[in-house]
Scaffold this active site. Structure first.
Site, PDB file in Angstrom:
ATOM      1  N   GLU A 113       0.857  -1.193   0.000  1.00 40.13           N
ATOM      2  CA  GLU A 113       0.000   0.000   0.000  1.00 40.13           C
ATOM      3  C   GLU A 113       0.883   1.229   0.000  1.00 40.13           C
ATOM      4  OE1 GLU A 113      -2.009  -0.512   3.694  1.00 40.13           O
ATOM      5  OE2 GLU A 113      -3.185  -2.205   2.978  1.00 40.13           O
ATOM      6  N   LYS A 115       2.257   4.581   1.286  1.00 38.75           N
ATOM      7  CA  LYS A 115       2.281   5.150   2.631  1.00 38.75           C
ATOM      8  C   LYS A 115       1.948   6.632   2.502  1.00 38.75           C
ATOM      9  CE  LYS A 115       5.062   5.003   6.824  1.00 38.75           C
ATOM     10  NZ  LYS A 115       5.099   6.418   7.142  1.00 38.75           N
ATOM     11  N   ASP A 117       1.318  10.360   3.450  1.00 43.19           N
ATOM     12  CA  ASP A 117       2.019  11.164   4.437  1.00 43.19           C
ATOM     13  C   ASP A 117       1.076  12.217   5.014  1.00 43.19           C
ATOM     14  OD1 ASP A 117       4.062  11.983   5.994  1.00 43.19           O
ATOM     15  OD2 ASP A 117       5.154  13.033   4.409  1.00 43.19           O
ATOM     16  N   TYR A 224      -6.929   2.111   5.696  1.00 44.02           N
ATOM     17  CA  TYR A 224      -6.051   0.986   5.384  1.00 44.02           C
ATOM     18  C   TYR A 224      -6.004  -0.107   6.445  1.00 44.02           C
ATOM     19  CZ  TYR A 224      -3.031   4.224   8.001  1.00 44.02           C
ATOM     20  OH  TYR A 224      -2.527   5.097   8.918  1.00 44.02           O
ATOM     21  N   LYS A 311      10.765   3.256   2.855  1.00 40.18           N
ATOM     22  CA  LYS A 311      10.769   4.712   2.644  1.00 40.18           C
ATOM     23  C   LYS A 311      11.399   5.035   1.292  1.00 40.18           C
ATOM     24  CE  LYS A 311       9.450   6.459   6.695  1.00 40.18           C
ATOM     25  NZ  LYS A 311       9.574   7.766   7.199  1.00 40.18           N
ATOM     26  N   CYS A 405      23.431  35.146  22.019  1.00 37.97           N
ATOM     27  CA  CYS A 405      22.030  34.835  21.761  1.00 37.97           C
ATOM     28  C   CYS A 405      21.362  35.964  20.970  1.00 37.97           C
ATOM     29  CB  CYS A 405      21.293  34.639  23.085  1.00 37.97           C
ATOM     30  SG  CYS A 405      19.527  34.387  22.858  1.00 37.97           S
ATOM     31  N   CYS A 408      18.605  37.642  23.414  1.00 35.35           N
ATOM     32  CA  CYS A 408      18.879  38.379  24.656  1.00 35.35           C
ATOM     33  C   CYS A 408      20.360  38.735  24.793  1.00 35.35           C
ATOM     34  CB  CYS A 408      18.420  37.565  25.865  1.00 35.35           C
ATOM     35  SG  CYS A 408      19.431  36.110  26.166  1.00 35.35           S
ATOM     36  N   CYS A 423      21.534  29.054  24.773  1.00 43.27           N
ATOM     37  CA  CYS A 423      21.471  30.298  25.523  1.00 43.27           C
ATOM     38  C   CYS A 423      21.207  29.882  26.967  1.00 43.27           C
ATOM     39  CB  CYS A 423      20.338  31.179  25.015  1.00 43.27           C
ATOM     40  SG  CYS A 423      20.073  32.580  26.122  1.00 43.27           S
ATOM     41  N   CYS A 429      15.592  35.020  28.996  1.00 45.39           N
ATOM     42  CA  CYS A 429      15.499  35.054  27.537  1.00 45.39           C
ATOM     43  C   CYS A 429      14.072  34.658  27.121  1.00 45.39           C
ATOM     44  CB  CYS A 429      16.532  34.079  26.967  1.00 45.39           C
ATOM     45  SG  CYS A 429      16.597  34.102  25.174  1.00 45.39           S
TER      46      CYS A 429
HETATM   47  S1  IVH Z   1      -0.480   0.453   8.837  1.00 46.27           S
HETATM   48  C1  IVH Z   1       0.296  -1.527  12.851  1.00 46.27           C
HETATM   49  N1  IVH Z   1      -0.830   1.347   6.411  1.00 46.27           N
HETATM   50  O1  IVH Z   1       2.382   5.227   8.655  1.00 46.27           O
HETATM   51  C2  IVH Z   1      -0.126  -0.923  11.560  1.00 46.27           C
HETATM   52  N2  IVH Z   1       0.114   2.822   8.016  1.00 46.27           N
HETATM   53  O2  IVH Z   1       4.634   4.250  10.632  1.00 46.27           O
HETATM   54  C3  IVH Z   1       0.412   0.450  11.387  1.00 46.27           C
HETATM   55  N3  IVH Z   1       0.569   5.069   7.140  1.00 46.27           N
HETATM   56  O3  IVH Z   1       1.010   5.713  11.846  1.00 46.27           O
HETATM   57  C4  IVH Z   1      -0.199   1.266  10.354  1.00 46.27           C
HETATM   58  N4  IVH Z   1      -0.152   4.710   5.091  1.00 46.27           N
HETATM   59  O4  IVH Z   1       0.095   7.099   9.914  1.00 46.27           O
HETATM   60  C5  IVH Z   1      -0.382   1.636   7.642  1.00 46.27           C
HETATM   61  N5  IVH Z   1      -1.231   1.992   4.236  1.00 46.27           N
HETATM   62  C6  IVH Z   1      -0.793   2.285   5.448  1.00 46.27           C
HETATM   63  C7  IVH Z   1      -0.295   3.563   5.786  1.00 46.27           C
HETATM   64  C8  IVH Z   1       0.158   3.785   7.081  1.00 46.27           C
HETATM   65  C9  IVH Z   1       0.363   5.602   5.928  1.00 46.27           C
HETATM   66  C10 IVH Z   1       1.154   5.794   8.291  1.00 46.27           C
HETATM   67  C11 IVH Z   1       0.312   5.764   9.543  1.00 46.27           C
HETATM   68  C12 IVH Z   1       1.131   5.098  10.593  1.00 46.27           C
HETATM   69  C13 IVH Z   1       2.516   5.215  10.048  1.00 46.27           C
HETATM   70  C14 IVH Z   1       3.296   3.983  10.479  1.00 46.27           C
END
Ligand code: IVH
Length: 667
Positions: A113, A115, A117, A224, A311, A405, A408, A423, A429
């Site tokens: 899936e 991810k 953001d 998800y 990532k 600083c 201050c 500082c 400050c």
């Molecule tokens: S699964 C235990 N699925 O990524 C299951 N997370 O680091 C954990 N996220 O906090 C989540 N897309 O905010 C899952 N398809 C996806 C996701 C997803 C984005 C984010 C989510 C989570 C973070 C995990």
């Protein structure tokens, strides 16, 4: 209009509006104009206002939000919201697959899936209706942001089809790039600070007090993860397809994969394709499909063994350094920030980049006006990762870290082994003063209800607070005079401050913000030394004799108490009623003779005042309550005891005893 007529009309309007929403959002085929839609909504709102008896939290009118401000309630997640282990290469993903197969002894299907953001959310549905929406928070507890989430049109308020009677569904709330850009343009025009990226904008919006503003921000939500007991499918992927039929918008482009090769090709495909998506993504989540196998694999302390995040590599661009600014944070740490010639990166325009600390600047060998490489990782602000020295204009000076600083003008200090310059002017400050107050009011410290950093900023600007003791001298008139502060909010703050009198000593000690005195250290100190006087009198040897307290912490405590202004602060806080001694100290003469017994004390006594009698009960391990209930052990009756108390005791067969009989119990 008759009530019955109103009820019918309201129901009809709700149905029609739901249908128009569906046509517009799901089918992209609206059958009426926006104007006509607004009229229907206006009619519904007017009727709901006039006939509140027909209100329904899941009426489509709730999508417009309300401007009633309220702090968020904290809710404990039924299933903790864990994070995912990260991986950065195909090799690591391959290792994950091997681990899964070794542990489970199976060759399961996987689901890839995108991810997204944004900010994660957990929704609870009961009998097909949205009951609650809670943010991730610390993973165990989050904020109840239901009112705000109701305004998000892709969140179904009522479900369709054959849904389970009770379940949770998790997903990501995002702000699409187009909405984000428009929002920042508008903010720029109004001179308001810009959001750094769509993720911040989404989470910032979700935490807003005013849900009608949230409604105007056009957030979107993609789901998800379905959780619950006895769910209808074993496959995570299949379960999500069902959830789509109940009305949820799924995280798009998810795909089932059979092995590492298929997973890797998904990764490669989306590494480039993601740039065409309307929202930000920072990777791919790879999950074991079978929920049975997921359960077998279980969790480590922090994350599931059945899923991993991959990532994407950060995007990189080159641009010119315009200058370096130095910002003083609320802990006193000075952060260098590079101002850059604006450049497009990962869907947003980048103008600033963090340089972290002096070592990074010298490590990069940064010179004025250099051509620099900027990367955007998961951080809020992108960072400079390198310099193209071939493009350097000869004679341009190296960037120097400042010595004083900028707020201050105090000489900055840097401790051995630490990267940051600080500082040290903690009581003088401005950002540090505000930081100390914020720490003091924070959840884990005094947890002052209704007070947040914006109000602290205002109070500071107005010269009303310069330290935490000043908070307790605030008058209602002063609070109400602040920008955007209503009568009710002012009352809440004052009430919140009053309630801090109940906060135990260990948290008061933590709240003072003595360097290196974190929660655990504060607890240990409070338990060992019991009172602030003892702590103040303690020398190095006494302090280091306390478990977990080493020389560095002890020195810091000694230094803190050596300052006159800190002693004064404690005096003022004590006068305000805060606790400076550990409760349940073992007092002289204490016994456990009354352990487990509950007393109600009423009337006038000879040998004790009523308070003395109560204290005596506690000294012997008993408990005082004010009202008689079936759980009361004894009513101690003095002279002139009220008839109602006696009656109640007789009724519930609670023994009524005299002062003398009480003495027998404790002798
Ligand atoms: S699964 C235990 N699925 O990524 C299951 N997370 O680091 C954990 N996220 O906090 C989540 N897309 O905010 C899952 N398809 C996806 C996701 C997803 C984005 C984010 C989510 C989570 C973070 C995990």
């Amino acid at each position: 209009m008759l009530q019955e007529e109103a009820r019918k009309r309201i129901n009809q309007l709700r149905k029609d509006i739901e249908q128009h929403n569906h046509n517009y959002y799901k089918l992209s085929q609206p059958t009426i104009t926006d104007f006509e839609f607004d009229i229907l909504m206006g009619d519904l709102l007017a009727l709901e206002n006039k006939y509140p008896q027909f209100s329904d939290p899941n009426s489509p009118s709730q999508r417009v939000g309300s401007d009633i401000s309220k702090e968020f309630q904290q809710v404990t997640h039924q299933y903790p919201m864990l994070s995912l282990a990260n991986s950065y290469s195909e090799t690591e993903v391959g290792e994950f697959v091997q681990r899964v197969e070794k542990f489970s002894g199976e060759v399961p299907d996987y689901v890839c899936e995108l991810k997204l953001d944004g900010t994660s959310i957990s929704l609870t549905y009961q009998d097909g209706e949205l009951l609650r929406a809670v943010t991730r928070g610390d993973g165990e507890k989050g904020d109840d942001v239901t009112a705000n989430v109701r305004t998000i049109r892709s969140v179904p308020l009522k479900l369709q089809g054959n849904y389970p009677s009770s379940f949770e569904i998790r997903g990501e709330i995002v702000m699409p790039f187009a909405v984000f850009d428009a929002l920042n343009r508008e903010r720029a025009m109004q001179g308001e600070p810009l959001f750094a990226n769509p993720r911040n904008a989404a989470s910032g919006t979700l935490k807003m007090q005013n849900s009608s503003v949230v409604a105007s921000r056009k957030l979107d939500a993609y789901f998800y993860h379905v959780l619950g007991e006895n769910l209808p499918e074993d496959g995570h992927f299949e379960l999500l397809q069902l959830a789509a039929s109940w009305g949820f918008q799924l995280s798009p482009h998810a795909r089932k994969c059979k092995n590492s090769e298929e997973i890797v090709s998904f990764l490669a495909e989306w590494d480039t394709n993601r740039e065409t998506l309307p929202f930000a993504t920072d990777g791919v989540v790879i999950k074991v499909n079978s929920r049975r196998v997921q359960e077998e694999l279980g969790f480590t302390a922090k994350s599931p063994r059945w899923a991993i995040a991959y990532k994407f590599k950060a995007e990189r661009v080159a641009t010119r350094l315009l200058g370096v600014a130095f910002q003083v944070g609320r802990t006193g740490a000075v952060t260098p920030v590079a101002n850059l010639e604006p450049v497009q990166l990962g869907g947003t325009v980048v103008k600033r980049a963090s340089l972290h600390n002096a070592d990074i600047i010298s490590g990069l060998d940064l010179h004025a006006n250099d051509l620099v490489f900027v990367e955007k990782g998961g951080e809020i602000i992108p960072k400079i990762v390198g310099v193209d020295t071939t493009q350097r204009v000869p004679g341009n000076a190296p960037i120097q870290f400042i010595s004083h600083c900028p707020e201050c003008n105090t000489f900055l200090v840097r401790e051995e082994g630490e990267a940051a310059w600080y500082c040290p002017n903690e009581d003088g400050c401005p950002p540090l003063i505000k930081g100390k107050i914020e720490h003091f009011i924070g959840r884990k410290a005094m947890n002052v209800d209704g007070l947040g950093s914006e109000t602290i900023d205002l109070l500071y600007q107005q010269g009303l607070v310069r330290n935490v003791a000043d908070l307790y001298e605030l008058k209602k008139e002063q609070l109400v005079a602040l920008e955007r502060m209503g009568d009710k909010s002012a009352d809440r703050i004052l009430e919140g401050l009053k309630n801090t009198r109940e906060v135990p000593f260990e948290r008061v000690l933590f709240a003072l913000g003595i360097r290196f005195v974190g929660e655990t250290v504060a607890k240990k100190l409070a338990r060992e030394l019991k009172t602030v006087e003892q702590l103040q009198r303690a020398d190095l040897a006494t302090l280091t004799a306390v478990e977990e307290i080493g020389g560095k912490i002890a020195e810091s405590i000694l230094e803190w108490f050596s300052r006159e202004q800190h002693l004064l602060l404690i005096d003022r806080l004590r006068a305000a009623g805060l606790r400076f001694e550990t409760e349940n100290m073992v007092k002289e003469g204490s016994t456990e003779k009354l352990k487990g017994l509950t007393f109600v004390v009423s009337g006038v006594f000879n040998g004790f005042s009523r308070d003395e009698l109560k204290a005596d009960i506690e000294l012997h391990g008993g408990k005082n309550v004010s009202a008689i209930s079936a759980k009361t052990s004894y009513l101690i009756a003095g002279e002139n005891i009220g008839p109602s108390k006696m009656e109640k005791a007789t009724q519930l067969k609670i023994p009524v005893i005299s002062e003398e009989a009480y003495r027998e119990l404790t002798n």
